[in-house]
Design an enzyme around this catalytic site. Structure first.
Site, short mmCIF file in Angstrom:
data_model
loop_
_atom_site.label_atom_id
_atom_site.label_comp_id
_atom_site.label_asym_id
_atom_site.label_seq_id
_atom_site.Cartn_x
_atom_site.Cartn_y
_atom_site.Cartn_z
N THR A 1 4.23 0.42 10.48
CA THR A 1 2.88 0.84 10.87
C THR A 1 2.82 0.92 12.38
O THR A 1 3.07 -0.07 13.08
CB THR A 1 1.84 -0.15 10.31
OG1 THR A 1 1.97 -0.13 8.88
CG2 THR A 1 0.42 0.25 10.69
N SER B 1 2.32 -5.72 2.52
CA SER B 1 1.95 -5.84 3.93
C SER B 1 2.60 -7.06 4.58
O SER B 1 2.75 -8.11 3.94
CB SER B 1 0.42 -5.99 4.03
OG SER B 1 0.05 -6.48 5.30
N HIS C 1 -5.43 4.79 9.11
CA HIS C 1 -5.55 3.37 8.74
C HIS C 1 -6.88 3.10 8.02
O HIS C 1 -7.52 2.07 8.22
CB HIS C 1 -5.44 2.51 10.01
CG HIS C 1 -4.83 1.16 9.80
ND1 HIS C 1 -3.61 0.82 10.33
CD2 HIS C 1 -5.26 0.04 9.16
CE1 HIS C 1 -3.33 -0.45 10.02
NE2 HIS C 1 -4.32 -0.93 9.31
N LYS D 1 4.17 5.00 9.37
CA LYS D 1 2.78 5.11 8.88
C LYS D 1 1.80 5.09 10.05
O LYS D 1 1.85 4.18 10.89
CB LYS D 1 2.47 3.94 7.94
CG LYS D 1 1.03 3.88 7.47
CD LYS D 1 0.85 2.81 6.40
CE LYS D 1 -0.57 2.73 5.89
NZ LYS D 1 -1.47 2.01 6.77
N TYR E 1 4.75 -4.82 10.48
CA TYR E 1 4.10 -4.86 11.79
C TYR E 1 5.15 -5.47 12.72
O TYR E 1 5.65 -6.58 12.44
CB TYR E 1 2.86 -5.76 11.77
CG TYR E 1 1.61 -5.09 11.25
CD1 TYR E 1 1.17 -3.88 11.78
CD2 TYR E 1 0.83 -5.69 10.26
CE1 TYR E 1 0.00 -3.28 11.32
CE2 TYR E 1 -0.33 -5.10 9.80
CZ TYR E 1 -0.74 -3.89 10.34
OH TYR E 1 -1.90 -3.30 9.88
N ALA F 1 -3.59 -6.15 3.76
CA ALA F 1 -3.46 -7.56 4.12
C ALA F 1 -4.24 -8.46 3.15
O ALA F 1 -5.18 -8.03 2.50
CB ALA F 1 -4.01 -7.76 5.53
C1 LIG Z 1 -8.43 -4.60 3.83
C2 LIG Z 1 -7.38 -3.67 4.35
C3 LIG Z 1 -6.23 -4.21 4.89
C4 LIG Z 1 -5.23 -3.36 5.37
N1 LIG Z 1 -4.08 -3.91 5.83
C5 LIG Z 1 -3.09 -3.09 6.25
C6 LIG Z 1 -1.84 -3.64 6.65
O1 LIG Z 1 -1.62 -4.84 6.61
N2 LIG Z 1 -0.89 -2.76 7.08
C7 LIG Z 1 -1.10 -1.41 7.12
O2 LIG Z 1 -0.20 -0.66 7.51
N3 LIG Z 1 -2.26 -0.87 6.72
C8 LIG Z 1 -3.25 -1.67 6.28
N4 LIG Z 1 -4.42 -1.12 5.84
C9 LIG Z 1 -4.58 0.34 5.78
C10 LIG Z 1 -4.11 0.88 4.44
O3 LIG Z 1 -2.72 0.76 4.30
C11 LIG Z 1 -4.46 2.38 4.24
O4 LIG Z 1 -3.98 3.12 5.33
C12 LIG Z 1 -5.96 2.64 4.06
O5 LIG Z 1 -6.60 1.57 3.42
C13 LIG Z 1 -6.15 3.92 3.25
O6 LIG Z 1 -7.50 4.23 3.14
P1 LIG Z 1 -8.41 3.92 1.83
O7 LIG Z 1 -8.65 2.45 1.82
O8 LIG Z 1 -9.63 4.71 2.10
O9 LIG Z 1 -7.66 4.40 0.60
C14 LIG Z 1 -5.43 -1.95 5.34
C15 LIG Z 1 -6.59 -1.42 4.80
C16 LIG Z 1 -7.56 -2.27 4.29
C17 LIG Z 1 -8.79 -1.66 3.68
#
Ligand SMILES: Cc1cc2nc3c(=O)[nH]c(=O)nc-3n(C[C@H](O)[C@H](O)[C@H](O)COP(=O)(O)O)c2cc1C
Length: 385
Positions: free
Chosen positions: A165, A116, A276, A252, A139, A89
């Protein structure tokens, strides 16, 4: 409130951990905390980072590794190495070019980018990067007319797959965000989510949600999720989405072999084993903890992707040796973006790619199909030789 981009060009960060340290220095505290945070006691977040270190790799020798081919294809989407950028995000909090810069860097690196729903850039802006391997993360909000509109726009604009997700019916409790009263800087917009208010013409809802994000007693994002996300979501969403789009569907946030089986029986095309990034259920296992059981359930019928805690090329190699088809990379991309926009993300991707290539060479693999479970060091097997 926004990060001041500094020039990374003349500074040579050696690895992704150093890039994180540097990003912490340039990002405002509230934003760095939002990007880096995990839920509650952060036990899953910490476990994610330790999970890969538990596995050791066996070097293999005398295998002619002068030419290494890292290229792969998942659901017809090609990638120069088995990594995709995870949906994340609000990337304009890291850099004014946000998701567009990340997508451009992915295009240059030849790897897929997942946009996202909570993006600061519109679907059209990201599509204009011309990247041929864009995926759209969904989402599912209560207003299905709006959801269908997003999906159709993404498909028309050439996005290659939907990533639904499913682990966030509510937002995990990120205590750092509550403490900081996390709010998105007021000059930024959630350009995809905003179309909800155009369709419903509900100015009151718009105002209320802007207030949630502008400030609140706790985390503004958490309030927004409560008001918009559909917590009644169940497996019927998959056949419904099939009536809306012909794009492949990737689920996911699957962590149970039972859910993996159910996903396959609903015709899902791939799954992402993910907690996540430790931001949803605290004390959830790591992706590597559950991967063997999920692979057993899936029996090779659909690709299984994993994420959470990938920071090194050897982590990518371990995930593949354990049976994953590819990995998603999360936070390091945001940190590269904060340091130097598109160039910073390109640097992150290039470091990971070079590390992965070296790891393949040192384990005697010249193509991805050479990466097999026997690369994971197993002391019991060694002692029997
Ligand atoms: C700041 C941030 C925002 C995220 N926003 C989303 C999102 O909008 N949708 C989603 O499915 N996952 C989101 N995630 C999860 C990531 O897609 C992913 O699963 C996760 O960051 C993987 O772990 P890592 O950061 O250790 O590589 C977000 C993660 C972070 C750190």
């Amino acid at each position: 409130m926004e990060a001041k981009p500094t020039l990374l060009i003349n500074r040579s960060f050696i690895n992704l951990l150093e890039i994180e340290e540097e990003a912490q220095k340039v990002l405002p505290r509230m934003i760095f905390d939002y990007y880096s945070s995990g839920s509650e006691s952060r036990s899953t977040l910490v476990a994610n980072l330790k999970a890969f270190a538990q596995f050791k790799l066996t070097p293999r020798v005398l295998r002619n590794v002068s030419n290494i081919n890292m290229a792969t294809e998942i659901l017809g989407i090609s990638s120069s190495f088995p990594v995709m950028v995870a949906p994340m995000a609000m990337q304009r909090m890291a850099h004014p070019d946000g998701e567009v810069a990340s997508a451009q860097a992915c295009k240059r690196a030849g790897i897929p980018f997942i946009l996202s729903t909570m993006s600061n850039s519109s679907i059209e802006e990201v599509a204009s990067s011309g990247h041929p391997s864009l995926l759209f993360q969904l989402y599912v909000i209560r207003n299905r007319e709006v959801v269908a509109g997003w999906v159709k726009r993404a498909q028309t604009l050439g996005f290659r797959a939907l990533v639904i997700t499913v682990d966030a019916p509510y937002l995990g409790r990120r205590e750092a965000d509550e403490r900081n009263r996390f709010c998105m800087p007021s000059h930024l917009r959630l350009k995809i989510l905003e179309s909800l208010y155009v369709v419903t013409q509900n100015a009151a809802v718009l105002e209320q949600n802007k207030k949630s994000l502008d400030n609140s007693k706790g985390s503004g994002l958490s309030a927004l999720f409560r008001s918009e996300l559909d917590s009644t979501l169940d497996w019927d969403i998959i056949p419904w989405l099939r009536t809306v789009t012909s794009l492949p569907i990737i689920l996911k946030g699957v962590m149970s072999p039972l859910d993996a089986q159910r996903a396959m029986s609903c015709g899902v095309n791939a799954i992402v084993v993910s907690n996540h990034g430790g931001r949803q259920l605290d004390h959830a296992p790591t992706s590597l903890d559950v991967l063997p059981a999920v692979l057993e359930a899936v029996q090779g019928r659909i690709p299984v992707i994993v994420d959470g805690g990938i920071r090194r090329g050897t982590d990518v190699l371990k995930a593949l040796a354990l049976g994953a088809s590819a990995v998603l990379l999360g936070r390091p991309v945001l940190y590269g973006l904060a340091l130097d926009g598109e160039h910073g993300v390109a640097r992150v991707l290039n470091i990971l790619k070079q590390e992965f290539k070296l790891a393949m060479a040192l384990t005697g693999c010249s193509k991805l199909s050479d990466i097999s479970p026997d690369l994971i060091f197993n002391p019991k097997l060694t002692s029997h030789l």
